[in-house]
Structure formats: structure tokens, C-alpha cells
Design an enzyme around this catalytic site. Structure first.
Site, PDB file in Angstrom:
ATOM      1  N   ALA A  51       0.814  -1.216   0.000  1.00  0.00           N
ATOM      2  CA  ALA A  51       0.000   0.000   0.000  1.00  0.00           C
ATOM      3  C   ALA A  51       0.854   1.275   0.000  1.00  0.00           C
ATOM      4  O   ALA A  51       0.323   2.370  -0.152  1.00  0.00           O
ATOM      5  CB  ALA A  51      -0.929   0.007   1.211  1.00  0.00           C
ATOM      6  N   CYS A  52       2.158   1.130   0.134  1.00  0.00           N
ATOM      7  CA  CYS A  52       3.074   2.274   0.260  1.00  0.00           C
ATOM      8  C   CYS A  52       3.568   2.732  -1.113  1.00  0.00           C
ATOM      9  O   CYS A  52       4.126   1.939  -1.881  1.00  0.00           O
ATOM     10  CB  CYS A  52       4.249   1.854   1.139  1.00  0.00           C
ATOM     11  SG  CYS A  52       5.625   2.996   1.149  1.00  0.00           S
TER      12      CYS A  52
END
Length: 118
Positions: free
Chosen positions: A8-9
Site C-alpha cells: 500500500a506504500c
């Protein structure tokens, strides 16, 4: 090489894009699903030449819950910090890339990611 990521980064996705563009061979470790042990964190810190508070995401809600902003940042507290990272991997800065030669970086910039390429 191995790269610790959170999918998700955006910084992690950017690092993977650079590695892919350079046709680098690497293994992905989704460290939230496969958390590193305290010993692994200690080894990475040694290769980085950093202290655990240097790779702690102190802005995370979990850090506030633990009161980490009040924790001492000294040799006596080092194991406490490492233990917290091992128990709460969301607190580990990302991505962390370890090259085959042992060179290790926190790959938050393009320059850092490229520094581990052969």
C-alpha cells in the site's frame, strides 16, 4: 537482493518500479504479513548503521498508543525499541532493501534504491 515492502506504500511501489526497470533480481518480503524477528531487525540495523528509532515510523497511531515519543533513545532502550518493531511491524520504515553484498538502505528516494544496484 531482498526488499521489505508494504504494497500500500507509494515509496515501496516506486522502489519496485526502479528495480524492475533495471531488471534487478530481488525477493519481496511483505513484512506486515511476514514480520522480521528482533534478531533480523538488529542485523538490518547493523548493516544500515542506524539505531531502531531511526527506522521507526513515529507518526503511526500505534507509536502514539505505545507512547514511543517519550521513550529514551539510548543504548539501554535499544532492545525495547527493537522489540516494539518486531511486535508491531507497521512501525518499520519502508522500503528496506538489502543487496546481495550486504549493502542495506532505506529506499525512500530513487538515489537510495539505485545505490544498491550492481
Amino acid at each position: 537482493m531482498e526488499i521489505w515492502i508494504n504494497p500500500a506504500c507509494s515509496k515501496c511501489r516506486s522502489a519496485l518500479s526502479i528495480l524492475d526497470a533495471e531488471a534487478a533480481e530481488y525477493t519481496v518480503r511483505r513484512y506486515l504479513e511476514d514480520p522480521p524477528s528482533a534478531a533480523e531487525i538488529g542485523a538490518v540495523l547493523a548493516r544500515l548503521g542506524l539505531e531502531p528509532w531511526d527506522i521507526t515510523r513515529t507518526g503511526e497511531a500505534r507509536a502514539a498508543e505505545l507512547g514511543m515519543d517519550t521513550w529514551p533513545r539510548d543504548a539501554d532502550a535499544r532492545d525495547r525499541w527493537i522489540g516494539a518493531l518486531a511486535e508491531n511491524p507497521i512501525l518499520i520504515q519502508r522500503p528496506i532493501i538489502t543487496a546481495d553484498d550486504g549493502t542495506t538502505v532505506v529506499g525512500r528516494s530513487e538515489e537510495a534504491v539505485r545505490s544498491v544496484l550492481p
